[in-house]
Design a protein around this motif. Sequence first.
Motif, PDB file in Angstrom:
ATOM      1  N   GLY A 115     -17.941 -29.683  33.326  1.00  0.00           N
ATOM      2  CA  GLY A 115     -16.602 -29.309  33.685  1.00  0.00           C
ATOM      3  C   GLY A 115     -16.481 -27.979  33.165  1.00  0.00           C
ATOM      4  N   THR A 116     -15.384 -27.689  32.605  1.00  0.00           N
ATOM      5  CA  THR A 116     -14.836 -26.093  32.090  1.00  0.00           C
ATOM      6  C   THR A 116     -14.446 -26.441  30.554  1.00  0.00           C
ATOM      7  OG1 THR A 116     -12.560 -26.249  32.677  1.00  0.00           O
ATOM      8  CG2 THR A 116     -14.392 -25.381  34.127  1.00  0.00           C
ATOM      9  N   VAL A 117     -15.036 -25.463  29.678  1.00  0.00           N
ATOM     10  CA  VAL A 117     -14.456 -25.216  28.327  1.00  0.00           C
ATOM     11  C   VAL A 117     -14.096 -23.926  28.156  1.00  0.00           C
ATOM     12  CG1 VAL A 117     -15.385 -25.305  25.741  1.00  0.00           C
ATOM     13  CG2 VAL A 117     -16.354 -26.738  27.590  1.00  0.00           C
ATOM     14  N   GLY A 118     -12.806 -23.687  27.944  1.00  0.00           N
ATOM     15  CA  GLY A 118     -12.133 -22.476  27.850  1.00  0.00           C
ATOM     16  C   GLY A 118     -12.045 -21.717  29.003  1.00  0.00           C
ATOM     17  N   GLY A 119     -12.329 -22.628  30.060  1.00  0.00           N
ATOM     18  CA  GLY A 119     -12.315 -22.077  31.400  1.00  0.00           C
ATOM     19  C   GLY A 119     -13.697 -21.593  31.873  1.00  0.00           C
ATOM     20  N   HIS A 120     -14.438 -21.851  31.259  1.00  0.00           N
ATOM     21  CA  HIS A 120     -16.027 -21.720  31.584  1.00  0.00           C
ATOM     22  C   HIS A 120     -16.895 -22.519  31.982  1.00  0.00           C
ATOM     23  CE1 HIS A 120     -15.222 -17.386  30.005  1.00  0.00           C
ATOM     24  NE2 HIS A 120     -14.636 -17.956  29.037  1.00  0.00           N
ATOM     25  N   LEU A 276     -18.185 -18.846  24.744  1.00  0.00           N
ATOM     26  CA  LEU A 276     -18.526 -18.942  26.120  1.00  0.00           C
ATOM     27  C   LEU A 276     -18.220 -17.322  26.830  1.00  0.00           C
ATOM     28  CD1 LEU A 276     -18.394 -22.500  27.376  1.00  0.00           C
ATOM     29  CD2 LEU A 276     -20.195 -21.360  25.954  1.00  0.00           C
ATOM     30  N   GLY A 277     -16.733 -17.167  26.462  1.00  0.00           N
ATOM     31  CA  GLY A 277     -16.165 -15.911  26.996  1.00  0.00           C
ATOM     32  C   GLY A 277     -17.072 -14.687  26.352  1.00  0.00           C
ATOM     33  N   GLY A 282     -19.994 -17.731  33.361  1.00  0.00           N
ATOM     34  CA  GLY A 282     -19.164 -17.732  34.646  1.00  0.00           C
ATOM     35  C   GLY A 282     -18.166 -18.672  34.550  1.00  0.00           C
ATOM     36  N   ARG A 283     -17.118 -18.329  35.270  1.00  0.00           N
ATOM     37  CA  ARG A 283     -15.950 -19.240  35.636  1.00  0.00           C
ATOM     38  C   ARG A 283     -16.035 -19.779  37.122  1.00  0.00           C
ATOM     39  NH1 ARG A 283     -11.447 -18.543  31.999  1.00  0.00           N
ATOM     40  NH2 ARG A 283     -11.509 -16.898  30.733  1.00  0.00           N
TER      41      ARG A 283
END
Length: 289
Positions: A115-120, A276-277, A282-283
Motif C-alpha cells: 500500500g502506501t506509507v506517507g503517500g509512498h 521514504l520521502g 515513488g508515489r
Amino acid sequence: MNWLSEFVRPRIRTLLGRKEAPDNLWHQCSACQQMIFHRELENNLKVCPHCGHHMRATAAERLAWTFDGGAFQRIDLPKVPADPLKFHDRKKYPDRLADARRKTGMEDAVLVAHGTVGGHRAVVAAMDFRFMGGSMGAAMGEALVTAARLAVLQKAALIVFTASGGARMQEGPVSLMQMPRTTIAVQMVREAGLPYIVVLTDPTTGGVTASFAMLGDIQIAEPNALIGFAGARVIEETIREKLPEGFQRAEYLLEHGMVDMVLARGELAATLGRLLGLLKVGRPDAEAA
C-alpha cells in the motif's frame, strides 16, 4: 434482613435482565501494573498511558497502524511443506501448527501487504510473536522472498517489523537455510536501488537477528525492545562477566551504534513516511497491481 438488597434489587435485575460484562474491558500493564480501559489502550496503540510501556502487538495491528488510513492489500504467500522433518517431541509439529493457526487466525508467523506509507509505495512484512514465538521456518523465508520480489516489481520500499525468538527448531536445518535466503532477498531490494527499513520490536532474537533483522539501510527500534542473538544468561556464562545494565535493550543498542533511532510507536508511521520521502520512493500513479 435488608429488604432493599435482599429482595428489591434482585427483583429489579430479574425484570430488567442482567447483562454480563465482558472480561476483557480492562488490561493490566505488565510494567507499572496500572489498569487500562481497553478503548484507551487501543487508541494509544497498545502503549501504556501511565508509564509508556510498549505492549506487544499483532502483525495485523502493525499493518493497520503503518499504512495510510489503515488501507492495504494482503499478499497470498507460497505454501511450504507442513512437516519436512516429521518432527515429534511432546506434540507433533502439525498439531502445533494447527494450534497456532487456530489461536492467531494466521497461516504462519508473518503477514505481507502492500500500500502506501506517507503517500509512498511500500511493501510491509510484519511478524507476530504469538505464532510459535515468531520463529523462523520455511514459511517465513518464502514470505520475505515474496515481499522482496514484490517491492522490486512495484519499485517500492521494503519495511519489515521483526518479533521473533529465532529459528524454528521443528524445522531444523530447513529453518537455518532461511538465514541466507532472507539475506539474498534483502540484497535483491538493494540491487534495485530501493530502501530496506527494519523496525525492531520486542523481542527480536536468534537467527532472525543474525540475518535480515540487522541488515536494514535504516534500523529503528521501539523503546525498551529486547534485541540480541543469544540470551543474556548464556552470554554471561560464556564470557564469565556480568553484563551492563540494559544490555540488549533498544536504548543500549542506540548508544552503541547498533540502531539508528528509538521511536515511540505513535511516531513510527509518520517517521517512515518522511524517510521514504527523503529516500525518494515513488508515489503510485494508479492502484497497485
